[in-house]
Design a protein around this motif. Structure first.
Motif, PDB file in Angstrom:
ATOM      1  N   ASP A   1     -20.172  18.408  42.149  1.00  0.00           N
ATOM      2  CA  ASP A   1     -20.318  19.751  42.316  1.00  0.00           C
ATOM      3  C   ASP A   1     -18.847  20.147  42.720  1.00  0.00           C
ATOM      4  N   THR A   2     -17.945  19.382  43.565  1.00  0.00           N
ATOM      5  CA  THR A   2     -16.889  19.382  43.762  1.00  0.00           C
ATOM      6  C   THR A   2     -15.528  19.152  42.821  1.00  0.00           C
ATOM      7  N   TYR A   3     -15.924  18.764  42.172  1.00  0.00           N
ATOM      8  CA  TYR A   3     -15.137  17.873  40.965  1.00  0.00           C
ATOM      9  C   TYR A   3     -13.942  17.315  41.767  1.00  0.00           C
ATOM     10  N   PHE A   4     -14.126  16.662  42.783  1.00  0.00           N
ATOM     11  CA  PHE A   4     -13.190  15.511  43.195  1.00  0.00           C
ATOM     12  C   PHE A   4     -12.533  16.234  44.476  1.00  0.00           C
ATOM     13  N   THR A   5     -12.263  17.386  44.437  1.00  0.00           N
ATOM     14  CA  THR A   5     -11.423  17.929  45.458  1.00  0.00           C
ATOM     15  C   THR A   5     -11.605  17.524  47.079  1.00  0.00           C
ATOM     16  N   GLN A   6     -12.719  16.964  47.257  1.00  0.00           N
ATOM     17  CA  GLN A   6     -13.098  16.847  48.602  1.00  0.00           C
ATOM     18  C   GLN A   6     -13.196  15.278  48.923  1.00  0.00           C
ATOM     19  N   ARG A   7     -12.948  14.399  47.748  1.00  0.00           N
ATOM     20  CA  ARG A   7     -12.972  12.911  47.925  1.00  0.00           C
ATOM     21  C   ARG A   7     -12.101  12.533  49.078  1.00  0.00           C
ATOM     22  N   PRO A   8     -12.495  11.792  49.952  1.00  0.00           N
ATOM     23  CA  PRO A   8     -11.715  11.320  50.916  1.00  0.00           C
ATOM     24  C   PRO A   8     -10.431  10.532  50.779  1.00  0.00           C
ATOM     25  N   ASP A   9     -10.288   9.788  49.661  1.00  0.00           N
ATOM     26  CA  ASP A   9      -9.067   9.033  49.378  1.00  0.00           C
ATOM     27  C   ASP A   9      -9.008   9.073  47.808  1.00  0.00           C
ATOM     28  N   PHE A  10      -7.742   9.823  47.275  1.00  0.00           N
ATOM     29  CA  PHE A  10      -7.648  10.005  46.103  1.00  0.00           C
ATOM     30  C   PHE A  10      -7.027   8.607  45.358  1.00  0.00           C
ATOM     31  N   THR A  11      -6.689   7.577  46.183  1.00  0.00           N
ATOM     32  CA  THR A  11      -6.088   6.457  45.848  1.00  0.00           C
ATOM     33  C   THR A  11      -6.987   5.237  45.137  1.00  0.00           C
ATOM     34  N   THR A  12      -8.287   5.565  45.518  1.00  0.00           N
ATOM     35  CA  THR A  12      -9.234   4.498  45.263  1.00  0.00           C
ATOM     36  C   THR A  12     -10.114   5.075  44.437  1.00  0.00           C
ATOM     37  N   THR A  13     -11.330   4.158  43.824  1.00  0.00           N
ATOM     38  CA  THR A  13     -12.646   4.455  43.191  1.00  0.00           C
ATOM     39  C   THR A  13     -13.467   3.569  43.636  1.00  0.00           C
TER      40      THR A  13
END
Lengths: 133, 387
Positions: free
Chosen positions: B252-264
């Protein structure tokens, strides 16, 4: 969807009235971003819309050279994700002029503004000299 | 039992044609690839006990019942969906393994097909229906996969540093392999200078940092170990599959609130896959990693443990991803240069490498392959081995 009531309505009402506010659970004080009907932490359904000072830190910002929406947006445009100082785990989207040089962790000020189609948006505030205020 | 070869194996692979705009219906592409995979496996449609496909697109665009009918299947079969995007594509191996281990199923068909090159809006048509996209994100310009992944690249650059030579090395390696692969869509030479001359797209992404958008399909047949022998080609063992999802922070947020953008979630899925295989990154001879963007390859190389955090840019710049390098990666050209089957052709290529059929791009003595599929909020990893 559009036309139906939404937890976003209050957010945009406040932006239209000149303030950026986030929904904070009235029961447990948890900020719920994006806005929802029911608190993600305690399931309460009452929120207090807390005004932000506007002070924020850049999480990421960049120029975009293609319009993937096909809405004839002027290119390039800049889009930023910023964390308000009051809630540093939350990230709020903000537009910014493409000429503004923004880097990760820069301190900025976000304000209500108008988007390319005249719709309300959140924007990084710019001083008269073109720098982030 | 861990890492055993008595569970499941890939016994057949196949593909449709690939092209920017083929104008062929998605179902027909799926049927073409599936027919090729069945022929490769020496099986008939009626031999299939189950069909497993990706959940969010293929299950509707090329439904298993429809594809099975077109293939000539006239009996009954289980029909299951396996997850989101590239994660669902790779996790199909795990779901198929579960079926052949724990049910009466002997042969399972999996496929991915798309006509994103021909369809209006292509992959950008999906989020238009999402409420938060309409009410909040789109008006700020937070729209389109290149934007989301460019944001990850910017955070990665601020956290660990990455230069254009490293990102270019990922794109150049993919193109080198594509030029050794007859059905790759992009065949033009790409040098580092050529990479630098590519038009900017978003953030530090140039066009060559982004996957091509094209039409095509890939299919693979998984069989129970005792039914995998005496087929036309040696079986490729599924030693371990892992599948992990993040909560909330992506759809729903299209990634804006992911805690860490440098991992998957590759961190979790690769650990599970390697754990089941009783192998580690140092045992891997080649990797097929979901490369929707160059940064995606960088992040998953680190998540899976092939490099330390922050180490993948140097790894790529030193030529590790090329033929003859430490970890030949996306040996058909990947999403960056081969086609856009969302990881399906990555599986097909891994199998062909492990069967020793990859011709000019063959990794010498390829015994173990790592396959990674990303479909945020999900990720799936698989460890495959030669017979």
């Amino acid at each position: 969807m559009t036309g139906e009531s939404s937890p976003w309505d209050a957010f945009w009402q406040f932006v239209g009235d000149g303030s950026i506010r986030l929904p904070v659970c009235s029961a447990c004080d948890e900020p719920n971003w994006y806005p929802v009907e029911t608190c993600r932490q305690c399931a309460a359904t009452s929120f207090t819309w807390v005004p932000l000072s506007g002070r924020a830190r850049v999480y990421v910002s960049m120029l975009v050279h293609r319009d993937f929406q096909g809405q004839e947006r002027p290119l390039p445009y800049q889009v930023a994700l910023v964390s308000p100082v009051e809630y540093d785990t939350v990230r709020v989207l903000a537009t910014a002029p493409p000429t503004l040089d923004l880097a990760v962790d820069d301190e900025v000020h976000i304000v209500p503004a108008s988007g390319p189609g005249g719709e309300p948006v959140v924007a990084v505030s710019v001083d008269d000299d073109g720098s982030a205020s | 039992m861990r890492g055993d070869r008595d569970g499941a194996a890939v016994v057949g692979v196949g593909s449709s044609r690939f092209g920017r705009r083929l104008g062929i219906p998605v179902r027909s592409l799926a049927v073409d690839a599936s027919r090729a995979a069945l022929a490769d496996a020496g099986l008939r449609a009626d031999d299939l006990d189950a069909i497993v496909v990706e959940s969010t697109y293929v299950q509707m665009a090329a439904p298993p019942d429809s594809v099975a009918y077109e293939l000539g299947h006239r009996g009954s079969f289980r029909s299951l969906a396996s997850g989101i995007g590239g994660a669902g594509v790779v996790s199909s191996l795990g779901l198929a393994e579960l079926l052949v281990r724990h049910t009466d199923a002997r042969h399972v068909l999996c496929y991915f097909a798309a006509d994103f090159g021909s369809a209006t809006g292509g992959p950008y048509a999906f989020p238009v229906a999402v409420d938060t996209k309409q009410r909040y994100e789109a008006r700020h310009g937070w729209f389109g996969q290149p934007v989301y992944f460019a944001a990850m690249a910017e955070r990665y650059a601020a956290t660990y540093g990455i230069d254009e030579e490293s990102m270019g090395a990922v794109a150049v390696a993919a193109r080198q392999f594509a030029r050794l692969t007859d059905d790759a869509v992009l065949q033009e030479e790409l040098t580092l200078d050529g990479y630098r001359a590519e038009p900017m797209i978003a953030g530090r992404f140039r066009r060559a940092d982004c996957s091509i958008i094209a039409d095509g399909a890939a299919a693979w047949v998984v069989s129970r170990a005792d039914a995998a022998v005496d087929r036309p080609h040696p079986p490729v063992a599924i030693l371990g599959v892992g599948h992990a999802s993040e909560p909330g922070h992506s759809s729903d947020t299209y990634f804006t609130q992911r805690p860490d953008f440098t991992t998957t979630p590759c961190t979790e899925s690769a650990a599970e896959a390697f754990g089941r295989a009783a192998l580690g990154p140092s045992d891997v001879d080649l990797a097929e990693i979901y490369d929707c963007f160059t940064i995606s390859t960088i992040l998953q190389l680190e998540d899976a443990g092939f490099c330390d955090r922050g180490g993948a840019p140097d790894f790529a710049r030193q030529g590790a991803l090329e033929l003859g390098g430490a970890l030949p990666t996306n040996t058909h050209g990947g999403l960056l240069s081969h086609s856009y089957t969302v990881g399906g052709q990555h599986i097909v290529e891994a199998v062909r490498q492990l069967r020793g059929e990859a011709g000019a791009r063959q990794v010498p003595d390829a015994q173990v392959a790592f396959v990674a599929g990303l479909g945020l909020p999900e990720h799936a990893s698989a460890v495959l081995a030669a017979a």
